[in-house]
Motif scaffolding. Structure first.
Motif, PDB file in Angstrom:
ATOM      1  N   LYS A 569      51.796  20.158  32.721  1.00  0.00           N
ATOM      2  CA  LYS A 569      50.324  20.536  32.361  1.00  0.00           C
ATOM      3  C   LYS A 569      49.960  20.521  30.973  1.00  0.00           C
ATOM      4  CE  LYS A 569      49.814  24.013  36.209  1.00  0.00           C
ATOM      5  NZ  LYS A 569      49.698  25.410  36.517  1.00  0.00           N
ATOM      6  N   SER A 571      47.184  20.818  27.837  1.00  0.00           N
ATOM      7  CA  SER A 571      45.927  21.573  27.786  1.00  0.00           C
ATOM      8  C   SER A 571      45.560  21.028  26.025  1.00  0.00           C
ATOM      9  CB  SER A 571      46.137  23.179  27.628  1.00  0.00           C
ATOM     10  OG  SER A 571      46.772  23.568  28.705  1.00  0.00           O
ATOM     11  N   ASN A 573      43.034  20.735  22.947  1.00  0.00           N
ATOM     12  CA  ASN A 573      42.058  21.550  22.270  1.00  0.00           C
ATOM     13  C   ASN A 573      41.513  20.758  21.005  1.00  0.00           C
ATOM     14  OD1 ASN A 573      39.942  23.409  21.309  1.00  0.00           O
ATOM     15  ND2 ASN A 573      41.592  24.311  20.173  1.00  0.00           N
ATOM     16  N   GLY A 595      43.545  19.773  32.473  1.00  0.00           N
ATOM     17  CA  GLY A 595      42.274  20.425  32.972  1.00  0.00           C
ATOM     18  C   GLY A 595      42.430  20.620  34.290  1.00  0.00           C
TER      19      GLY A 595
END
Length: 798
Positions: A569, A571, A573, A595
């Motif tokens: 996964k 993520s 930002n 996401g």
């Protein structure tokens, strides 16, 4: 001032002890303006008039920031001061700057000097002077420029490597040359000795502007040993004033025997920094024979003001070195850019350069390590700070780190608490300016080395860099990764420097353990975070690399979580694009989730795999091109793939161009070539950074605005930003933009009058710790309010 031009400046009536008691070192830093008068005496019977053309001066200002000459009658004239940068760091082998005097009807001039007391330069007065009163020490040297020749040979600027067993330890040499009052061009270099199997070649035709110093780059090609005491070379020099001339140059060689356990001398090596700048670095071979090929090299970063070329202090400070090569880069100069930007670029370049030097010689190749080898980073003081910076920005190149007596960052070392502009500035503008320093904030990037072994070393009574800097960095690192391998060795009672700071049993054991290539860094952790502030200055972490951000100037992070079940996964930002380097990263991965989107392993057929966010969705391309990152500060212009080309329009711009060329050479040994926009015989290579100086009427400025992909545009003869007209009566603008080919940068300076040009020139990014986002709009209010007088600043989106 004494006969040697040395001057001490202090203000004993100021209550320094009282100020220091509640503001610390920040209260000691201050700015002063010094003035004296000099008079030029013409030959006997010469009648002075307003038309008199006074000779140029040669000025060397050491440990002062700026200086200017103004005629004594300047108050009654429209003379605009031309500010010249001083040698504030007292860098060795500095040359005086050529000063073109303004017209004067008397030959009498005021000399104004900007004197800045900085703790980093002059230290704590209690330690240095045994007094509470800070003392500014500057030195002046002024002479009239001789014009008997079109050029001057400058041996102090030469670049020359050692010869080991008769073979050059590098492929680059450089010859220092300075033009005086004419444009000159070096068109040819020829070895005048009959040396079998040895040749020198001029790498490029090199042109010098009046007053400019350049290092003429020569490439060595060698097949047989050469054991002469000097190289005899003839340069062909052309100028407008003279027909072709031939300059004979003799370069003394230092011949060394092959290193052995009993003969272990530091060796000066050479390479071409940025592909074109002859550059020296120093290496120590392994003490044991046949070692070095299977161990990681040690990259050692010196402290501020340490000249590795003139003394053996730094090589002698190294830990014992039985198995690995120790590489000591110069960092461009003894201060450089605090191991950021071009100093970082050079440091990594020395690693691959040494590998190539060893591999090119049959007698040495059995001790050659791979060119892409990871390193063990060590450094002291400013070099210790450089270790934190380089490790956090290039984590995949670092196996372990030993930062000694390091400070966190310039803002934490001595804060600008009493900066005058802060009383007038909008907080949002201040935040934008300060964000340009974010790439230097090693503490904000510590997540990148959470699983790298770090041994910080610091004297418990350090009077130069307080020990809390290392304590705080290690504390933050342990907070990010409680199970990590970060520790602090605090040596109680020790000051900033002591003989065992890097040469101790603990450091030796730590280094010996991590140089072993068969003991690589552990497999990537299941979870890690890559933090980036300026993608163009940060490399990959475990093969994951961020290429561009959604909002420039803000931090971007990439959190990677793998639970061991084949699902990874990610993520992101504030990330617009990122990539995976090669197949080893995804060998056990079945699915990648970003996401709400899932990508199967079938997407990963060619590498690198690039992910780009478009219209709210992530798109994956295999082997695709990478998005252009946005440098968040003007300083990016210094990281270049060759000479920096400075294009100017008119005499005022030409004056600034020559001063910038001098500063680039003095502070960073960066080469530059000056080009008048009317000179159609010259062109700028597509992959080279350039500086454009002109008005809105300048062809070069119009071309830059026309080809640009920034919000700056030329519309109906007016400058606009995002469609909004900008004032151009007394204002100036400085901004960074991608070149037309998107492979380099242009720094554009647009001015309206001479005063606005001088303001922009002083914001050219020469020193660290000076705020400079990638665009600034300057106004006359800055004369009174400093940075608070800016009309605007920000980060352009390309």
């Amino acid at each position: 001032m004494n006969e040697q031009g040395e001057l001490k400046v202090s203000f004993p009536d100021v209550r320094w002890k009282y100020l220091r008691s509640f503001e610390g070192w920040a209260a000691l830093q201050h700015h002063s303006v010094l003035r004296t008068t000099i008079r030029l005496l013409p030959p006997a019977n010469y009648v002075i008039s307003e038309a008199t053309e006074w000779p140029n001066l040669l000025m060397n200002l050491k440990q002062g920031s700026y200086f200017t000459f103004l005629p004594v009658e300047f108050a009654d004239s429209a003379t605009v001061p031309k500010w010249y940068a001083g040698n504030i760091y007292d860098l060795p082998r500095s040359l005086p700057q050529t000063v073109e005097l303004p017209r004067s009807s008397t030959g009498e001039y005021h000399l104004f000097v900007s004197g800045d007391y900085e703790i980093r330069l002059f230290g704590d007065p209690l330690v240095q002077e045994g007094s509470e009163v800070p003392v500014l020490r500057i030195k002046l040297d002024v002479a009239v420029q001789e014009t008997n020749s079109s050029y001057i040979r400058e041996p102090s600027q030469d670049v020359l490597c050692d010869f080991v067993e008769g073979f050059a330890f590098g492929n680059a040499i450089g010859i220092g040359l300075q033009s005086t009052t004419d444009w000159i061009t070096v068109t040819k270099a020829m070895l005048t000795q009959d040396l079998d199997g040895f040749e020198v070649q001029l790498t490029r035709v090199t042109r010098l502007a009046p007053g400019q110093t350049r290092i003429i780059p020569l490439k060595l090609q060698q097949r047989s040993p050469v054991r002469v005491e000097s190289l005899e070379i003839t340069l062909t020099v052309e100028s407008k004033a003279l027909s072709n001339t031939h300059l004979k140059v003799s370069l003394p060689l230092r011949q060394l025997p092959r290193w052995t356990p009993d003969s272990h001398t530091a060796i000066r090596a050479s390479f071409f920094h940025a592909g074109s700048n002859p550059t020296i670095f120093v290496v120590l071979p392994p003490r044991l024979p046949r070692e070095g090929a299977h161990t990681r090299p040690i990259l050692a970063l010196h402290g501020a003001g340490v000249d590795i070329l003139q003394n053996d202090f730094w090589p002698q400070a190294m830990p014992n070195n039985d198995f690995s090569w120790i590489i000591m880069p110069a960092g461009r100069t003894s201060w450089g850019l605090d191991w950021h930007g071009p100093s970082t670029q050079e440091a990594w370049g020395t690693v691959s350069a040494l590998s190539e030097i060893l591999q090119a010689n049959d007698a040495w190749k059995n001790q050659a390590f791979p060119t892409d080898s990871k390193v063990v980073l060590i450094g002291h003081s400013n070099g210790g700070q450089g270790v934190w910076h380089m490790a956090t920005h290039f984590p995949d190149r670092v196996a372990a780190a030993v930062p000694a007596a390091a400070y966190i960052k310039s803002q934490a070392y001595i804060p600008l608490t009493h900066a005058r502009f802060a009383h007038y500035m909008d907080p949002m503008l201040r935040a934008i300016l300060e964000s340009s320093l974010t790439p230097d904030d090693s503490d904000l990037h510590l997540s990148n080395i959470a699983d790298i072994a770090v041994l910080a070393v610091h004297g418990g009574s350090d009077g130069n860099v307080p020990v809390w800097h290392s304590r705080e960095l290690v504390s933050v690192l342990r907070t990010l990764e409680p199970n990590g391998n970060a520790s602090l060795k605090e040596d109680r009672g020790q000051d900033h420097w002591y003989n065992t700071v890097l040469n101790s049993q603990e450091v030796q054991q730590f280094v010996d353990h991590h140089i072993r290539a068969e003991n690589p860094r552990a497999e990537p952790p299941l979870s890690f975070t890559l933090t980036v502030s300026n993608p163009s200055e940060t490399d990959s972490l475990h093969g994951w690399k961020i290429h561009s951000l959604l909002i420039a100037g803000r931090l971007g992070t990439l959190r990677v979580d793998a639970q061991g079940d084949g699902i990874v996964k990610v993520s992101p930002n504030n990330v617009q694009s990122f990539s995976l380097r090669d197949e080893t990263i995804v060998s056990d991965m079945q699915e990648l989730i970003i996401g709400s989107q899932t990508f199967s392993k079938s997407h990963f057929t060619r590498f690198p795999v690039v992910f780009h966010l478009a219209s709210g969705k992530w798109m994956a391309t295999s082997g695709g091109s990478l998005s252009s990152s946005v440098p968040t500060r003007l300083q990016a212009i210094l990281t270049t793939a060759g000479p920096i080309y400075i294009v100017f329009d008119g005499e005022q711009a030409f004056s600034l161009a020559k001063r910038l060329a001098h500063d680039l050479h003095l502070y960073h040994r960066l080469d530059s070539e000056l080009i008048s926009e009317g000179d159609n015989s010259l062109h700028i290579p597509s992959a080279r950074n350039s500086v454009v100086i002109g008005t809105l009427q300048s062809i070069s400025v119009q071309r830059a605005l026309r080809e640009a992909r920034t919000p700056f545009r030329l519309y109906d003869g007016s400058l606009v930003l995002d469609g909004k007209p900008l004032p151009t009566n007394t204002e100036s603008y400085i901004f960074l933009q991608p070149s037309a080919t998107n492979t380099s940068y242009d720094l554009v300076i647009i001015y309206s009058d001479e005063a606005s040009l001088e303001k922009a020139g002083k914001l050219f990014p020469i020193r660290t710790g000076v705020t400079g986002p990638n665009w600034l709009c300057l106004s006359p209010k800055m004369d009174l309010l400093g940075a608070a007088g800016l009309l605007g600043a920000g980060n352009l989106h390309w």
